[in-house]
Structure formats: structure tokens, C-alpha cells
Design a protein around this motif. Structure first.
Motif, PDB file in Angstrom:
ATOM      1  N   PHE A   9       0.816  -1.217   0.000  1.00 34.87           N
ATOM      2  CA  PHE A   9       0.000   0.000   0.000  1.00 34.87           C
ATOM      3  C   PHE A   9       0.850   1.268   0.000  1.00 34.87           C
ATOM      4  N   ALA A  10       2.064   1.211   0.536  1.00 37.73           N
ATOM      5  CA  ALA A  10       2.971   2.361   0.440  1.00 37.73           C
ATOM      6  C   ALA A  10       3.396   2.564  -1.009  1.00 37.73           C
ATOM      7  N   LYS A  11       3.648   1.466  -1.707  1.00 38.70           N
ATOM      8  CA  LYS A  11       4.003   1.554  -3.127  1.00 38.70           C
ATOM      9  C   LYS A  11       2.848   2.142  -3.931  1.00 38.70           C
ATOM     10  N   ILE A  12       1.642   1.700  -3.648  1.00 43.23           N
ATOM     11  CA  ILE A  12       0.463   2.224  -4.327  1.00 43.23           C
ATOM     12  C   ILE A  12       0.309   3.714  -4.019  1.00 43.23           C
ATOM     13  N   GLY A  13       0.443   4.079  -2.751  1.00 43.15           N
ATOM     14  CA  GLY A  13       0.312   5.476  -2.347  1.00 43.15           C
ATOM     15  C   GLY A  13       1.397   6.361  -2.924  1.00 43.15           C
ATOM     16  N   ALA A  14       2.588   5.820  -3.095  1.00 42.05           N
ATOM     17  CA  ALA A  14       3.712   6.611  -3.595  1.00 42.05           C
ATOM     18  C   ALA A  14       3.645   6.847  -5.103  1.00 42.05           C
ATOM     19  N   GLY A  66      -6.589  -4.888   4.399  1.00 44.03           N
ATOM     20  CA  GLY A  66      -5.709  -5.236   5.518  1.00 44.03           C
ATOM     21  C   GLY A  66      -6.438  -6.035   6.581  1.00 44.03           C
ATOM     22  N   TYR A  67      -7.680  -5.618   6.877  1.00 43.04           N
ATOM     23  CA  TYR A  67      -8.481  -6.352   7.862  1.00 43.04           C
ATOM     24  C   TYR A  67      -8.789  -7.762   7.370  1.00 43.04           C
ATOM     25  N   ARG A  68      -9.089  -7.879   6.111  1.00 42.45           N
ATOM     26  CA  ARG A  68      -9.406  -9.186   5.514  1.00 42.45           C
ATOM     27  C   ARG A  68      -8.230 -10.148   5.630  1.00 42.45           C
ATOM     28  N   LYS A  69      -6.994  -9.600   5.493  1.00 44.29           N
ATOM     29  CA  LYS A  69      -5.806 -10.450   5.524  1.00 44.29           C
ATOM     30  C   LYS A  69      -5.296 -10.725   6.940  1.00 44.29           C
ATOM     31  N   LYS A  70      -5.286  -9.701   7.794  1.00 47.00           N
ATOM     32  CA  LYS A  70      -4.649  -9.867   9.109  1.00 47.00           C
ATOM     33  C   LYS A  70      -5.387  -9.174  10.239  1.00 47.00           C
ATOM     34  N   GLY A  71      -6.678  -8.988  10.104  1.00 42.64           N
ATOM     35  CA  GLY A  71      -7.448  -8.407  11.191  1.00 42.64           C
ATOM     36  C   GLY A  71      -7.137  -6.938  11.420  1.00 42.64           C
ATOM     37  N   VAL A  72      -7.331  -6.502  12.662  1.00 46.33           N
ATOM     38  CA  VAL A  72      -7.165  -5.090  13.004  1.00 46.33           C
ATOM     39  C   VAL A  72      -5.733  -4.626  12.737  1.00 46.33           C
ATOM     40  N   LEU A  73      -4.767  -5.428  13.117  1.00 48.89           N
ATOM     41  CA  LEU A  73      -3.369  -5.050  12.899  1.00 48.89           C
ATOM     42  C   LEU A  73      -3.059  -4.929  11.400  1.00 48.89           C
ATOM     43  N   GLY A  74      -3.614  -5.809  10.601  1.00 51.49           N
ATOM     44  CA  GLY A  74      -3.449  -5.733   9.148  1.00 51.49           C
ATOM     45  C   GLY A  74      -4.042  -4.463   8.582  1.00 51.49           C
ATOM     46  N   SER A  75      -5.205  -4.066   9.093  1.00 49.63           N
ATOM     47  CA  SER A  75      -5.826  -2.834   8.614  1.00 49.63           C
ATOM     48  C   SER A  75      -4.982  -1.619   8.997  1.00 49.63           C
ATOM     49  N   VAL A  76      -4.366  -1.643  10.176  1.00 54.27           N
ATOM     50  CA  VAL A  76      -3.514  -0.538  10.596  1.00 54.27           C
ATOM     51  C   VAL A  76      -2.287  -0.436   9.682  1.00 54.27           C
ATOM     52  N   PHE A  77      -1.625  -1.546   9.417  1.00 53.02           N
ATOM     53  CA  PHE A  77      -0.429  -1.533   8.572  1.00 53.02           C
ATOM     54  C   PHE A  77      -0.764  -1.116   7.138  1.00 53.02           C
ATOM     55  N   ALA A  78      -1.836  -1.653   6.572  1.00 47.23           N
ATOM     56  CA  ALA A  78      -2.221  -1.305   5.201  1.00 47.23           C
ATOM     57  C   ALA A  78      -2.597   0.174   5.103  1.00 47.23           C
ATOM     58  N   THR A  79      -3.342   0.659   6.080  1.00 46.88           N
ATOM     59  CA  THR A  79      -3.762   2.067   6.077  1.00 46.88           C
ATOM     60  C   THR A  79      -2.560   2.993   6.227  1.00 46.88           C
ATOM     61  N   LEU A  80      -1.666   2.683   7.154  1.00 45.97           N
ATOM     62  CA  LEU A  80      -0.459   3.507   7.311  1.00 45.97           C
ATOM     63  C   LEU A  80       0.392   3.485   6.044  1.00 45.97           C
ATOM     64  N   CYS A  82      -0.693   3.143   3.037  1.00 38.48           N
ATOM     65  CA  CYS A  82      -1.395   3.929   2.027  1.00 38.48           C
ATOM     66  C   CYS A  82      -1.222   5.428   2.231  1.00 38.48           C
ATOM     67  N   VAL A  83      -1.246   5.880   3.472  1.00 40.45           N
ATOM     68  CA  VAL A  83      -1.202   7.322   3.734  1.00 40.45           C
ATOM     69  C   VAL A  83       0.212   7.881   3.912  1.00 40.45           C
ATOM     70  N   ALA A  84       1.181   7.054   4.256  1.00 33.85           N
ATOM     71  CA  ALA A  84       2.533   7.552   4.542  1.00 33.85           C
ATOM     72  C   ALA A  84       3.144   8.328   3.368  1.00 33.85           C
ATOM     73  N   PRO A  85       3.120   7.802   2.147  1.00 36.63           N
ATOM     74  CA  PRO A  85       3.725   8.574   1.038  1.00 36.63           C
ATOM     75  C   PRO A  85       3.059   9.938   0.829  1.00 36.63           C
ATOM     76  N   SER A  86       1.743   9.982   0.887  1.00 34.50           N
ATOM     77  CA  SER A  86       1.036  11.252   0.712  1.00 34.50           C
ATOM     78  C   SER A  86       1.364  12.215   1.843  1.00 34.50           C
ATOM     79  N   PHE A  87       1.393  11.708   3.049  1.00 34.78           N
ATOM     80  CA  PHE A  87       1.700  12.547   4.207  1.00 34.78           C
ATOM     81  C   PHE A  87       3.064  13.207   4.046  1.00 34.78           C
ATOM     82  N   PHE A  88       4.080  12.407   3.703  1.00 37.55           N
ATOM     83  CA  PHE A  88       5.424  12.961   3.582  1.00 37.55           C
ATOM     84  C   PHE A  88       5.553  13.864   2.354  1.00 37.55           C
ATOM     85  N   SER A  89       4.870  13.532   1.269  1.00 39.06           N
ATOM     86  CA  SER A  89       4.884  14.401   0.083  1.00 39.06           C
ATOM     87  C   SER A  89       4.277  15.754   0.393  1.00 39.06           C
ATOM     88  N   ILE A  90       3.121  15.740   1.044  1.00 39.91           N
ATOM     89  CA  ILE A  90       2.447  16.987   1.394  1.00 39.91           C
ATOM     90  C   ILE A  90       3.281  17.785   2.389  1.00 39.91           C
TER      91      ILE A  90
END
Length: 181
Positions: A9-14, A66-80, A82-90
Motif C-alpha cells: 500500500f505504500a508503493k500504491i500510495g507513492a 488489511g483487515y481481511r488479511k490480518k485483522g485489526v493489525l493488518g488494517s492498521v499496517f495497510a492504512t499507514l 497507504c497514507v505515509a507517502p502522501s503525508f510525507f509528500s504533502i
């Protein structure tokens, strides 16, 4: 697996400019075609739910996958991821905003990026439509939603609710007809 979710998801976001809809083809390519984390039908369901829930489309999709693959922790990692590249770019753009946006090369680059984003969104619609098991009444719902949005200017929330109710009713009626045959 958690780091893999973050990385994908970081690759997708970047590498996606233009927001959530421009990310959809990359998400589908990564999680359906390459990683095979979910099936095409499930991807379409996640896309529909992600569009209907509050928040950014790509972030919602990352969270659900992320939730589908690894539950709550998976959703946290996938979401982070996804947003990390945009956050740092902005953050970088905000730091250098006044100098950065005035450059002719930046203005010209954005003039080239806009049509590419429109093409990515169009391709996403085509690819999803092609891989879906489209029912004939979907075209009617799509056309009605377009007319209600574009010409009559009905609130999108009402259109989503209208489409959901219409889909339930039509599916039940068609299901009863199929059961009787």
C-alpha cells in the motif's frame, strides 16, 4: 505479512497521483492479480463498500483489505502504508510551497498529470466493468444515478440509498423469478 501489507500500500500510495479512483487500478493489480489476496468479486464488493463509507476511497480499501488479511493489525499496517507517502509528500510540499508552486515546470507537469489521472480513472471503470458479472438492470441503475447526479443535481447520499434499495428490490424480484423457473 504485516510488512508486506504496508509495503504494497505504500508503493500504491507513492506512485499514484490523483486520489482514490486513480489508485483503484493499482490496488486491483497488486492485491487481486499479483498477490492474489482477494478474488475479483470480493474486490468489487470492497470497492463498493469503500465508496459508500465515509473517508478516502483508497484508504478505506486499504483498511478493508488489511483487515481481511490480518485483522485489526493488518488494517492498521495497510492504512499507514497507504497514507505515509502522501503525508510525507504533502509535508515536503508545504515546507517549500511558495517556491515550488510558482515554477513553470511544476505547472507544466500538473498539466500533463491531470489527463493521465482522468485516463486512470476511466481505465479503472472499464476494468471493473469488464471483470464484473454485470446484470442488465445495473445499466439502468447506473444511467439513473448519472441522470440524477448530473442533470437533476440530487445529493449523492440519496442516490446511493436509492441505488441500494433499487438493487435489493430488483434482486429479490429476479431471484423469485429465477426460483420459479
Amino acid at each position: 505479512m504485516l510488512l508486506d501489507l504496508f509495503y504494497v500500500f505504500a508503493k500504491i500510495g507513492a506512485f499514484t497521483l490523483g486520489g482514490g479512483y486513480a489508485m483503484v487500478p493499482l490496488i486491483q493489480s497488486e492485491v487481486v492479480d499479483k498477490k492474489r489476496w482477494i478474488e475479483k468479486d470480493e474486490f468489487i464488493d470492497i470497492l463498493a463498500v469503500s465508496q459508500s463509507t465515509p473517508g478516502a476511497l483508497a484508504i478505506n480499501m486499504a483498511t478493508f483489505i488489511g483487515y481481511r488479511k490480518k485483522g485489526v493489525l493488518g488494517s492498521v499496517f495497510a492504512t499507514l502504508g497507504c497514507v505515509a507517502p502522501s503525508f510525507f509528500s504533502i509535508l515536503i510540499i508545504a515546507i517549500f510551497f511558495t517556491r515550488f508552486m510558482g515554477l513553470k515546470i511544476v505547472e507544466r507537469a500538473f498539466c500533463g498529470i491531470r489527463p493521465a489521472v482522468a485516463a486512470l480513472i476511466s481505465f479503472s471503470v472499464y476494468k471493473i466493468g469488464k471483470s464484473s458479472n454485470i446484470k442488465s438492470y445495473w445499466y439502468v441503475i447506473t444511467l439513473a444515478a448519472f441522470v440524477l447526479t448530473f442533470f437533476i443535481k440530487i445529493d449523492p447520499i440519496l442516490i446511493i440509498l436509492f441505488s441500494a434499495v433499487t438493487g435489493i428490490i430488483v434482486s429479490r424480484v429476479r431471484g423469485n423469478k429465477d426460483a420459479n423457473n
